[in-house]
Design an enzyme around this catalytic site. Structure first.
Site, mmCIF file in Angstrom:
data_model
loop_
_atom_site.group_PDB
_atom_site.id
_atom_site.type_symbol
_atom_site.label_atom_id
_atom_site.label_comp_id
_atom_site.label_asym_id
_atom_site.label_seq_id
_atom_site.Cartn_x
_atom_site.Cartn_y
_atom_site.Cartn_z
ATOM 1 N N GLU A 1 6.927 7.066 -3.775
ATOM 2 C CA GLU A 1 5.517 7.261 -4.142
ATOM 3 C C GLU A 1 5.099 8.716 -4.295
ATOM 4 O O GLU A 1 4.036 9.002 -4.839
ATOM 5 C CB GLU A 1 4.621 6.605 -3.084
ATOM 6 C CG GLU A 1 4.609 7.333 -1.750
ATOM 7 C CD GLU A 1 3.704 6.671 -0.728
ATOM 8 O OE1 GLU A 1 2.840 7.376 -0.183
ATOM 9 O OE2 GLU A 1 3.844 5.467 -0.480
ATOM 10 N N HIS B 1 -1.610 3.880 -1.179
ATOM 11 C CA HIS B 1 -1.585 4.437 0.181
ATOM 12 C C HIS B 1 -3.003 4.757 0.660
ATOM 13 O O HIS B 1 -3.292 5.838 1.160
ATOM 14 C CB HIS B 1 -0.713 5.698 0.215
ATOM 15 C CG HIS B 1 -0.083 5.931 1.557
ATOM 16 N ND1 HIS B 1 1.198 6.431 1.706
ATOM 17 C CD2 HIS B 1 -0.547 5.734 2.822
ATOM 18 C CE1 HIS B 1 1.480 6.537 2.990
ATOM 19 N NE2 HIS B 1 0.441 6.115 3.681
ATOM 20 N N ASP C 1 0.834 -1.201 0.000
ATOM 21 C CA ASP C 1 0.000 0.000 0.000
ATOM 22 C C ASP C 1 0.870 1.252 0.000
ATOM 23 O O ASP C 1 0.358 2.355 -0.126
ATOM 24 C CB ASP C 1 -0.927 0.005 1.218
ATOM 25 C CG ASP C 1 -1.926 1.145 1.178
ATOM 26 O OD1 ASP C 1 -2.651 1.252 0.168
ATOM 27 O OD2 ASP C 1 -1.976 1.943 2.143
#
Length: 332
Positions: free
Chosen positions: A262, A294, A257
């Site tokens: 990112e 996320h 996740d």
């Protein structure tokens, strides 16, 4: 009425903050906080930021130059903040916990999705393909879960694993022996956890000691069928080492996740772009990898809690309190 500059705004943020806010003039900006966007905080004494906003010395300098005194983090993590530079310049308040159930349940969802090949089955039946060849999973009952980090989220995840009838090994530099006794799990060292676990789930903060806790060395100690799940911080895993282990079939699968690079990708629609990050592109392309952006925190309960605690933090600061419940200080 105090003004708050709210960066990296998404529709669900505005919905939940507007529902609760009665005390502040919140100015919402879709832009992430960066040296180029810090000027949007002109006239505000507080800024509200999120996990992928840039809060290095340049940004903090720009904010303080504009009279910002309070940084509200609407999240638990703060590894994106230059705390040393911010010390004495800004008061930093965070949301230390919102819904441990949200994150722990998402971790188990990733495991179930990967194990029972639900993502593949869904795509097949959309095309009226009802074959179940290649969709074989395994019983979680009787398997060993290795949990790294036994705080609130880790303990909820352990409860879920126990509900499936799993044996649980845990690693934490600050073991909670009372919880281990009550919940029926065993603390052990990292090497044993890596070598014996069928599922390894990360529920720890990012520190100098946990950075790349999953690296080439630890990956080589794992079962070739092991699943790795990360719903905590991207830099807990060396992504290139993970990719290499997956390609060489030295581990079974990964559910992520979070991802270490990112910031410029997650929370944005990049469907029309070519992603320059080759490691991320290759991970996404693998049939035994699931990546979500996320979103483990993203439940109604968690969003309400984030808004409530963030606004309570602001009220505490502007009321003139001498000490702050959820303050982040350099060296903590």
């Amino acid at each position: 009425m105090e003004r708050i500059a709210f960066f990296d705004t998404k529709p669900y943020d505005r919905e939940h903050f507007d529902k609760i806010n009665k005390s502040f003039d919140i100015h919402y900006f879709e832009d992430k906080l960066s040296p180029e966007t810090a000027a949007l905080a002109d006239g505000c004494r507080a800024v509200c930021a999120f996990v992928n906003d840039c809060l290095d010395s340049r940004v903090i300098g720009e904010l303080t130059k504009r009279g910002v005194k309070l940084l509200l983090m609407r999240c638990a993590g703060y590894n994106n903040i230059d705390l040393k530079y911010a010390s004495g310049k800004l008061t930093i308040l965070r949301v230390p916990a919102y819904s441990p159930y949200a994150v722990a349940e998402h971790a188990m969802a990733l495991i179930l999705l990967l194990n029972r090949k639900i993502h593949k089955s869904y795509l097949r039946t959309r095309d009226y393909n009802f074959s179940i060849n290649g969709l074989t999973g395994f019983d979680l009952h009787g398997k060993t879960a290795g949990v790294i980090g036994t705080g609130k989220i880790g303990q909820v995840f352990i409860d879920i694993c126990k509900g499936f009838g799993m044996r649980v090994l845990a690693y934490d530099p600050f073991p909670n022996e009372k919880a281990a006794l009550e919940k029926g799990f065993e603390y052990t060292d990292k090497d044993r956890l890596f070598s014996e676990s069928d599922i390894i789930s990360l529920h720890c903060p990012l520190t100098k000691d946990t950075r790349y806790i999953i690296d080439e060395d630890s990956l080589r100690k794992m079962k070739h069928t092991a699943y790795i799940v990360n719903t905590s911080r991207g830099k807990l895993i060396d992504s290139e080492s993970l990719l290499r282990a997956l390609r060489e079939k030295r581990i079974g699968a990964a559910g992520l996740d979070v991802y270490e690079e990112e910031t410029d990708v997650f929370y944005e629609d990049r469907s029309g772009d070519i992603i320059d990050d080759e490691t991320l592109s290759l991970l996404i392309s693998m049939p035994n990898v699931i990546i979500t952006s996320h979103q483990a925190f993203l439940t109604e309960e968690a969003l309400n809690a984030i808004a409530q605690v963030t606004l309570s933090n602001a009220e505490e600061f502007f009321s003139g309190a001498e000490k702050f419940t959820n303050e982040v200080v350099y060296g903590m």
